[in-house]
Motif scaffolding. Structure first.
Motif, PDB file in Angstrom:
ATOM      1  N   ILE A  11       0.840  -1.199   0.000  1.00 31.64           N
ATOM      2  CA  ILE A  11       0.000   0.000   0.000  1.00 31.64           C
ATOM      3  C   ILE A  11       0.877   1.251   0.000  1.00 31.64           C
ATOM      4  O   ILE A  11       0.642   2.195  -0.749  1.00 31.64           O
ATOM      5  N   ASP A  12       1.904   1.248   0.839  1.00 29.97           N
ATOM      6  CA  ASP A  12       2.821   2.384   0.931  1.00 29.97           C
ATOM      7  C   ASP A  12       3.520   2.624  -0.399  1.00 29.97           C
ATOM      8  O   ASP A  12       3.572   3.745  -0.904  1.00 29.97           O
ATOM      9  N   LEU A  13       4.055   1.573  -1.007  1.00 35.20           N
ATOM     10  CA  LEU A  13       4.761   1.710  -2.270  1.00 35.20           C
ATOM     11  C   LEU A  13       3.822   2.147  -3.395  1.00 35.20           C
ATOM     12  O   LEU A  13       4.180   2.998  -4.216  1.00 35.20           O
ATOM     13  N   ALA A  14       2.613   1.617  -3.422  1.00 33.55           N
ATOM     14  CA  ALA A  14       1.646   2.016  -4.453  1.00 33.55           C
ATOM     15  C   ALA A  14       1.287   3.496  -4.328  1.00 33.55           C
ATOM     16  O   ALA A  14       1.211   4.209  -5.337  1.00 33.55           O
ATOM     17  N   GLU A  15       1.096   3.969  -3.092  1.00 32.80           N
ATOM     18  CA  GLU A  15       0.764   5.389  -2.889  1.00 32.80           C
ATOM     19  C   GLU A  15       1.920   6.280  -3.321  1.00 32.80           C
ATOM     20  O   GLU A  15       1.730   7.287  -3.995  1.00 32.80           O
ATOM     21  N   ARG A  16       3.139   5.912  -2.965  1.00 32.69           N
ATOM     22  CA  ARG A  16       4.309   6.712  -3.340  1.00 32.69           C
ATOM     23  C   ARG A  16       4.488   6.743  -4.855  1.00 32.69           C
ATOM     24  O   ARG A  16       4.800   7.777  -5.432  1.00 32.69           O
ATOM     25  N   THR A  17       4.289   5.594  -5.502  1.00 28.12           N
ATOM     26  CA  THR A  17       4.457   5.515  -6.949  1.00 28.12           C
ATOM     27  C   THR A  17       3.391   6.321  -7.673  1.00 28.12           C
ATOM     28  O   THR A  17       3.694   7.072  -8.604  1.00 28.12           O
ATOM     29  N   ALA A  18       2.138   6.205  -7.246  1.00 26.10           N
ATOM     30  CA  ALA A  18       1.054   6.967  -7.879  1.00 26.10           C
ATOM     31  C   ALA A  18       1.254   8.467  -7.694  1.00 26.10           C
ATOM     32  O   ALA A  18       1.054   9.250  -8.635  1.00 26.10           O
ATOM     33  N   ALA A  19       1.682   8.873  -6.510  1.00 30.44           N
ATOM     34  CA  ALA A  19       1.916  10.296  -6.251  1.00 30.44           C
ATOM     35  C   ALA A  19       3.060  10.820  -7.110  1.00 30.44           C
ATOM     36  O   ALA A  19       2.966  11.910  -7.691  1.00 30.44           O
ATOM     37  N   THR A  20       4.130  10.061  -7.226  1.00 32.53           N
ATOM     38  CA  THR A  20       5.266  10.483  -8.047  1.00 32.53           C
ATOM     39  C   THR A  20       4.851  10.608  -9.505  1.00 32.53           C
ATOM     40  O   THR A  20       5.220  11.570 -10.187  1.00 32.53           O
ATOM     41  N   TYR A  21       4.074   9.642  -9.989  1.00 32.51           N
ATOM     42  CA  TYR A  21       3.625   9.692 -11.382  1.00 32.51           C
ATOM     43  C   TYR A  21       2.739  10.916 -11.620  1.00 32.51           C
ATOM     44  O   TYR A  21       2.947  11.669 -12.579  1.00 32.51           O
ATOM     45  N   ALA A  22       1.770  11.130 -10.737  1.00 35.75           N
ATOM     46  CA  ALA A  22       0.859  12.279 -10.904  1.00 35.75           C
ATOM     47  C   ALA A  22       1.627  13.598 -10.845  1.00 35.75           C
ATOM     48  O   ALA A  22       1.392  14.502 -11.665  1.00 35.75           O
ATOM     49  N   GLU A  23       2.548  13.729  -9.905  1.00 36.44           N
ATOM     50  CA  GLU A  23       3.343  14.952  -9.799  1.00 36.44           C
ATOM     51  C   GLU A  23       4.185  15.173 -11.045  1.00 36.44           C
ATOM     52  O   GLU A  23       4.321  16.304 -11.531  1.00 36.44           O
TER      53      GLU A  23
END
Length: 82
Positions: A11-23
């Motif tokens: 969950i932590d890695l998915a949130e970090r990856t999605a946030a990085t992609y969106a940013e």
């Protein structure tokens, strides 16, 4: 009812990856006039930092706290504190 338990690390890695992609996409779209990137190109290029986030998170599992994607040592990671 059948329930799937997803590990905190995933969950932590998915949130970090999605946030990085969106940013990354938003940043590239904002400077699109300067860089000349189309929306599709910006979306594709944004995958590079998102992919690097996955690699960093995988390293964090082994170097930091095993339940988070953080590189912080377990003693310094806020997720490790009771």
């Amino acid at each position: 009812m059948f329930r799937i338990r997803v590990p905190r690390f995933a969950i932590d890695l998915a949130e970090r990856t999605a946030a990085t992609y969106a940013e990354s996409v938003i940043g590239l779209l904002l400077v699109g006039g300067i860089t000349g990137l189309s929306s599709l190109q910006a979306a594709a290029v944004a995958g590079i930092p998102a992919g690097l986030t996955v690699i960093k998170g995988a390293l964090g599992k082994f170097l930091g706290h095993p339940e988070t994607a953080s590189l912080l040592p377990a003693r310094s990671d806020p997720a490790s504190r009771p």
